[in-house]
Design a protein around this motif. Sequence first.
Motif, PDB file in Angstrom:
ATOM      1  N   GLY A  32     106.877   5.311 -73.484  1.00 44.62           N
ATOM      2  CA  GLY A  32     107.513   6.300 -72.773  1.00 44.62           C
ATOM      3  C   GLY A  32     107.879   7.072 -73.955  1.00 44.62           C
ATOM      4  N   LEU A  33     107.869   8.614 -73.925  1.00 45.42           N
ATOM      5  CA  LEU A  33     108.516   9.598 -74.758  1.00 45.42           C
ATOM      6  C   LEU A  33     109.862   9.999 -73.972  1.00 45.42           C
ATOM      7  CD1 LEU A  33     105.060  11.227 -75.829  1.00 45.42           C
ATOM      8  CD2 LEU A  33     106.379   9.100 -76.784  1.00 45.42           C
ATOM      9  N   LYS A  34     110.924   9.340 -74.290  1.00 45.79           N
ATOM     10  CA  LYS A  34     111.995   9.633 -73.404  1.00 45.79           C
ATOM     11  C   LYS A  34     112.798  10.875 -74.360  1.00 45.79           C
ATOM     12  CE  LYS A  34     112.345   5.319 -71.820  1.00 45.79           C
ATOM     13  NZ  LYS A  34     111.002   4.739 -72.443  1.00 45.79           N
ATOM     14  N   PRO A  35     113.438  11.892 -73.665  1.00 44.50           N
ATOM     15  CA  PRO A  35     114.068  12.871 -74.577  1.00 44.50           C
ATOM     16  C   PRO A  35     115.369  12.690 -74.667  1.00 44.50           C
ATOM     17  CG  PRO A  35     113.991  13.323 -71.991  1.00 44.50           C
ATOM     18  CD  PRO A  35     113.205  12.042 -72.231  1.00 44.50           C
ATOM     19  N   PHE A  36     115.643  12.958 -76.084  1.00 42.65           N
ATOM     20  CA  PHE A  36     117.044  12.865 -76.572  1.00 42.65           C
ATOM     21  C   PHE A  36     117.688  14.212 -76.464  1.00 42.65           C
ATOM     22  CE2 PHE A  36     115.031   9.214 -78.347  1.00 42.65           C
ATOM     23  CZ  PHE A  36     116.146   8.296 -78.508  1.00 42.65           C
ATOM     24  N   THR A  37     117.107  15.432 -76.599  1.00 38.61           N
ATOM     25  CA  THR A  37     117.630  16.724 -76.509  1.00 38.61           C
ATOM     26  C   THR A  37     116.387  17.389 -75.484  1.00 38.61           C
ATOM     27  OG1 THR A  37     116.707  17.749 -78.497  1.00 38.61           O
ATOM     28  CG2 THR A  37     118.814  16.658 -78.700  1.00 38.61           C
ATOM     29  N   ARG A  38     116.720  18.767 -75.285  1.00 37.84           N
ATOM     30  CA  ARG A  38     115.871  19.297 -74.731  1.00 37.84           C
ATOM     31  C   ARG A  38     114.576  20.004 -75.496  1.00 37.84           C
ATOM     32  NH1 ARG A  38     120.148  22.661 -75.925  1.00 37.84           N
ATOM     33  NH2 ARG A  38     119.422  24.563 -76.881  1.00 37.84           N
ATOM     34  N   HIS A  39     114.758  19.658 -76.735  1.00 42.72           N
ATOM     35  CA  HIS A  39     113.652  19.708 -77.834  1.00 42.72           C
ATOM     36  C   HIS A  39     112.697  18.708 -78.132  1.00 42.72           C
ATOM     37  CE1 HIS A  39     115.626  23.692 -78.469  1.00 42.72           C
ATOM     38  NE2 HIS A  39     116.813  23.243 -78.650  1.00 42.72           N
ATOM     39  N   THR A  40     113.061  17.442 -77.664  1.00 42.63           N
ATOM     40  CA  THR A  40     112.519  16.308 -77.775  1.00 42.63           C
ATOM     41  C   THR A  40     111.002  16.415 -77.299  1.00 42.63           C
ATOM     42  OG1 THR A  40     114.446  14.910 -77.772  1.00 42.63           O
ATOM     43  CG2 THR A  40     112.311  13.619 -77.717  1.00 42.63           C
ATOM     44  N   ILE A  41     109.879  16.003 -78.368  1.00 43.19           N
ATOM     45  CA  ILE A  41     108.721  16.087 -77.766  1.00 43.19           C
ATOM     46  C   ILE A  41     108.220  14.984 -76.695  1.00 43.19           C
ATOM     47  CG2 ILE A  41     106.212  16.060 -78.279  1.00 43.19           C
ATOM     48  CD1 ILE A  41     107.517  18.708 -79.273  1.00 43.19           C
ATOM     49  N   THR A  61     107.998  17.337 -89.459  1.00 41.98           N
ATOM     50  CA  THR A  61     109.252  17.916 -89.190  1.00 41.98           C
ATOM     51  C   THR A  61     109.716  17.549 -87.778  1.00 41.98           C
ATOM     52  OG1 THR A  61     108.204  19.737 -88.437  1.00 41.98           O
ATOM     53  CG2 THR A  61     108.832  19.684 -90.771  1.00 41.98           C
ATOM     54  N   GLU A  62     110.797  17.664 -87.475  1.00 39.62           N
ATOM     55  CA  GLU A  62     111.417  17.432 -86.179  1.00 39.62           C
ATOM     56  C   GLU A  62     112.694  18.576 -86.332  1.00 39.62           C
ATOM     57  OE1 GLU A  62     114.617  16.429 -84.878  1.00 39.62           O
ATOM     58  OE2 GLU A  62     115.447  15.734 -86.463  1.00 39.62           O
ATOM     59  N   ALA A  63     112.710  19.152 -85.318  1.00 40.14           N
ATOM     60  CA  ALA A  63     113.720  20.183 -85.042  1.00 40.14           C
ATOM     61  C   ALA A  63     114.741  20.198 -84.018  1.00 40.14           C
ATOM     62  CB  ALA A  63     113.231  21.820 -85.156  1.00 40.14           C
ATOM     63  N   GLU A  64     116.024  19.589 -83.780  1.00 40.08           N
ATOM     64  CA  GLU A  64     116.769  19.206 -83.011  1.00 40.08           C
ATOM     65  C   GLU A  64     116.282  18.292 -81.911  1.00 40.08           C
ATOM     66  OE1 GLU A  64     118.007  23.349 -81.962  1.00 40.08           O
ATOM     67  OE2 GLU A  64     119.817  23.100 -83.247  1.00 40.08           O
ATOM     68  N   GLU A  65     115.222  17.675 -82.436  1.00 41.45           N
ATOM     69  CA  GLU A  65     114.573  16.662 -81.110  1.00 41.45           C
ATOM     70  C   GLU A  65     115.585  15.356 -80.961  1.00 41.45           C
ATOM     71  OE1 GLU A  65     110.567  15.660 -81.438  1.00 41.45           O
ATOM     72  OE2 GLU A  65     110.221  17.210 -82.673  1.00 41.45           O
ATOM     73  N   VAL A  66     116.296  15.166 -82.014  1.00 40.14           N
ATOM     74  CA  VAL A  66     117.272  14.034 -81.810  1.00 40.14           C
ATOM     75  C   VAL A  66     118.812  14.467 -81.547  1.00 40.14           C
ATOM     76  CG1 VAL A  66     118.505  11.757 -83.076  1.00 40.14           C
ATOM     77  CG2 VAL A  66     115.886  12.316 -83.261  1.00 40.14           C
ATOM     78  N   ARG A  67     119.071  15.562 -82.303  1.00 38.27           N
ATOM     79  CA  ARG A  67     120.572  15.788 -82.473  1.00 38.27           C
ATOM     80  C   ARG A  67     120.646  17.504 -82.389  1.00 38.27           C
ATOM     81  NH1 ARG A  67     125.445  14.125 -86.174  1.00 38.27           N
ATOM     82  NH2 ARG A  67     126.960  14.904 -85.162  1.00 38.27           N
ATOM     83  N   LEU A  68     121.202  18.136 -81.419  1.00 35.90           N
ATOM     84  CA  LEU A  68     121.389  19.581 -81.688  1.00 35.90           C
ATOM     85  C   LEU A  68     121.794  19.982 -82.779  1.00 35.90           C
ATOM     86  CD1 LEU A  68     122.172  20.293 -77.830  1.00 35.90           C
ATOM     87  CD2 LEU A  68     119.767  20.591 -79.012  1.00 35.90           C
ATOM     88  N   GLY A  69     121.368  20.941 -83.606  1.00 35.14           N
ATOM     89  CA  GLY A  69     121.790  21.485 -84.827  1.00 35.14           C
ATOM     90  C   GLY A  69     121.457  20.774 -86.220  1.00 35.14           C
ATOM     91  N   TYR A  70     120.458  19.917 -86.070  1.00 30.87           N
ATOM     92  CA  TYR A  70     119.915  19.178 -87.259  1.00 30.87           C
ATOM     93  C   TYR A  70     118.462  19.216 -86.833  1.00 30.87           C
ATOM     94  CZ  TYR A  70     124.675  17.710 -88.443  1.00 30.87           C
ATOM     95  OH  TYR A  70     126.058  17.544 -88.636  1.00 30.87           O
TER      96      TYR A  70
END
Length: 121
Positions: A32-41, A61-70
């Motif tokens: 399962g690909l569960k979201p951490f933020t609204r940007h998580t693939i 790269t990952e942009a704000e997929e785990v934590r917003l602002g990082y």
Amino acid sequence: MAGRLPLYCTATGKAILAHSPGALFGEVVRSGLKPFTRHTITSPGRLRGQLDRVREQGIATEAEEVRLGYMSMAVPVFGRQNTLAGALSITAPTYRVDAIAHASALRTAGLGISRSLRSAL
């Protein structure tokens, strides 16, 4: 932000996943690909596309997929016989990342580590 996170949403995980056997991709998707933020693939197709780009460009790269602002960037590190040994990454607040400069430095460091691993083993 240290700790254990799924392969599909971190730059380090994507660098590893892109250079691992295809069965691992299937296992990750089945879990399962569960979201951490609204940007998580969370789409297997989008993730596969990202992994194809990682193999082509040599950087994940990952942009704000785990934590917003990082955001994070990672490169694979290879050992003997070009086998995956791990990945090297940086994480920073998005406003501090210079994607071109950081990607270049990360690629250079990854190549240097891979070269050292190949000669040391």
